[in-house]
Write a protein that holds these residues in place. Structure first.
Motif, short mmCIF file in Angstrom:
data_model
loop_
_atom_site.label_atom_id
_atom_site.label_comp_id
_atom_site.label_asym_id
_atom_site.label_seq_id
_atom_site.Cartn_x
_atom_site.Cartn_y
_atom_site.Cartn_z
N TRP A 134 38.62 37.59 38.35
CA TRP A 134 39.84 36.86 38.68
C TRP A 134 40.17 36.99 40.16
CZ3 TRP A 134 43.37 38.69 34.03
CH2 TRP A 134 42.81 38.22 32.84
N ASP A 138 39.63 32.47 43.64
CA ASP A 138 40.24 31.55 44.60
C ASP A 138 39.56 31.72 45.95
OD1 ASP A 138 41.77 30.01 46.27
OD2 ASP A 138 43.65 31.06 45.90
N GLU A 140 40.00 30.24 48.77
CA GLU A 140 40.88 30.27 49.93
C GLU A 140 41.47 31.67 50.13
OE1 GLU A 140 41.45 27.94 52.28
OE2 GLU A 140 39.78 26.94 51.28
N SER A 151 31.89 32.57 48.21
CA SER A 151 32.10 32.12 46.83
C SER A 151 31.00 32.72 45.95
CB SER A 151 32.08 30.59 46.73
OG SER A 151 30.84 30.08 47.18
N CYS A 192 46.05 35.03 46.02
CA CYS A 192 45.36 34.03 45.20
C CYS A 192 46.35 33.02 44.64
CB CYS A 192 44.58 34.71 44.08
SG CYS A 192 45.58 35.53 42.84
N ALA A 193 45.90 31.77 44.58
CA ALA A 193 46.68 30.70 43.96
C ALA A 193 46.45 30.79 42.45
CB ALA A 193 46.25 29.34 44.50
N ASP A 195 47.30 29.03 39.91
CA ASP A 195 46.84 27.83 39.22
C ASP A 195 45.34 27.61 39.44
OD1 ASP A 195 49.34 27.30 38.26
OD2 ASP A 195 49.87 25.88 39.83
N GLU A 196 44.84 27.97 40.61
CA GLU A 196 43.41 27.83 40.90
C GLU A 196 42.62 28.85 40.09
OE1 GLU A 196 39.71 26.73 42.61
OE2 GLU A 196 41.63 25.72 42.25
N VAL A 197 43.11 30.07 40.00
CA VAL A 197 42.43 31.08 39.18
C VAL A 197 42.38 30.61 37.73
CG1 VAL A 197 42.42 33.47 38.40
CG2 VAL A 197 43.15 32.93 40.73
N ARG A 199 42.40 27.59 36.69
CA ARG A 199 41.52 26.42 36.59
C ARG A 199 40.06 26.82 36.40
NH1 ARG A 199 38.19 23.24 39.48
NH2 ARG A 199 38.30 24.59 41.33
N VAL A 200 39.63 27.86 37.08
CA VAL A 200 38.22 28.25 37.04
C VAL A 200 37.94 29.42 36.10
CG1 VAL A 200 37.80 27.36 39.35
CG2 VAL A 200 38.40 29.75 39.06
N CYS A 201 38.99 30.05 35.58
CA CYS A 201 38.82 31.22 34.70
C CYS A 201 39.57 30.99 33.39
CB CYS A 201 39.33 32.49 35.38
SG CYS A 201 38.40 32.96 36.85
#
Length: 216
Positions: A134, A138, A140, A151, A192-193, A195-197, A199-201
Motif C-alpha cells: 500500500w 501511489d 506521486e 514504480s 499517498c493519495a 483514492d489512488e491506493v 484504485r490499484v489495491c
C-alpha cells in the motif's frame, strides 16, 4: 463522540502493525483528513488519516509485550487485547491490520472470528501481501518522498510475499539512505493519495469500505 484524549495503553514511537486503538471525531469535510499522528508508525499514520482521528493510541500490549506480527493471529490474544472492562476507557474504534504473507483468506477469516462478540466496534483487515504494498502504490507519493520516479514491476498487491517490503527497502537504500526507514514509511503514508491506493489495491479499497460505517 468525545474528542478528549482517551485513557488507555501507552503509545510507542516505533509500533508498526499492532492492534491499534483510536477515537473518532466526526468531521464535516468530505475529503479524507490527514491529522498529524506522532505516536506510531506508517500504519497508524494511514489509519489516523482515514478516520480523522482526534486521538490515536498504539500499539496495545499482551502480557507486557507489544502486540504485533503473529501475536495478532491468535483468537484469544485478540479477544484479550480488544476487551475493556471499564467502558470509560474503551475507544470508539479498534483497528487490526496484519500482513497476508500468502494467507489472506485464512487470516481474514481468523480475524473476523476473533472480533465476534466484542463490545468495542472493530475493523480487521489483511494487507496483500504486506502493508508495504500500500505504501508504494501511489507513484506521486513515492516520487515526492524518494525524489525519484519509481514504480513496482506489477500492481503492488500482485507482488509476491515480501517483494513489496524488499522493493521499498531497496528504493530507500538507493535514493534516501540518509533517512530513517521508519520516517520514510511515515512520509509515504502521509503523502499517498488514498483514492489512488484504493484504485490499484483492491484489499485497501475493501479496507476503506469496512471503515466507512465507523466514520459516520
Amino acid at each position: 463522540m468525545s474528542s478528549s484524549t482517551p485513557k488507555g495503553p501507552a503509545s510507542s514511537p516505533d509500533g508498526i502493525r499492532a492492534a491499534s486503538v483510536l477515537r473518532v471525531l466526526p468531521s464535516p469535510r468530505s475529503s479524507w483528513a490527514r491529522p498529524t499522528c506522532s505516536c506510531g508508525g506508517a500504519s497508524s499514520t494511514l489509519v489516523a488519516s482515514l478516520q480523522r482521528a482526534s486521538s490515536f493510541e498504539e500499539p496495545l500490549r499482551s502480557r507486557g509485550k507489544l502486540a504485533r506480527g503473529s501475536m495478532l493471529h491468535g483468537h484469544d490474544t485478540l479477544q484479550q487485547l480488544l476487551t475493556w472492562p471499564d467502558e470509560e476507557r474503551m475507544p470508539h474504534l479498534a483497528v487490526v491490520l496484519v500482513d497476508a504473507d500468502g494467507k489472506a483468506e485464512e487470516r481474514q477469516g481468523a480475524l473476523d472470528a476473533a472480533l465476534e462478540g466484542l463490545t468495542v466496534e472493530a475493523v480487521a483487515s489483511v494487507a496483500i501481501q504486506e502493508f508495504e504494498a500500500w505504501l508504494i502504490a501511489d507513484g506521486e507519493a513515492v516520487k515526492s518522498v524518494l525524489r525519484k520516479p519509481l514504480s513496482p514491476p506489477k500492481p503492488p498487491e500482485r507482488l509476491g510475499r515480501r517483494e513489496a517490503k524488499e522493493l521499498l527497502q531497496q528504493w530507500s537504500e538507493e535514493h534516501a539512505s540518509k533517512q530513517e526507514p521508519a520516517e520514510l514509511r511515515r512520509q509515504l503514508a502521509e503523502q499517498c493519495a488514498l483514492d489512488e491506493v484504493a484504485r490499484v489495491c483492491p484489499a485497501f479499497a475493501e479496507f476503506l469500505r469496512g471503515l466507512r460505517p465507523a466514520r459516520g
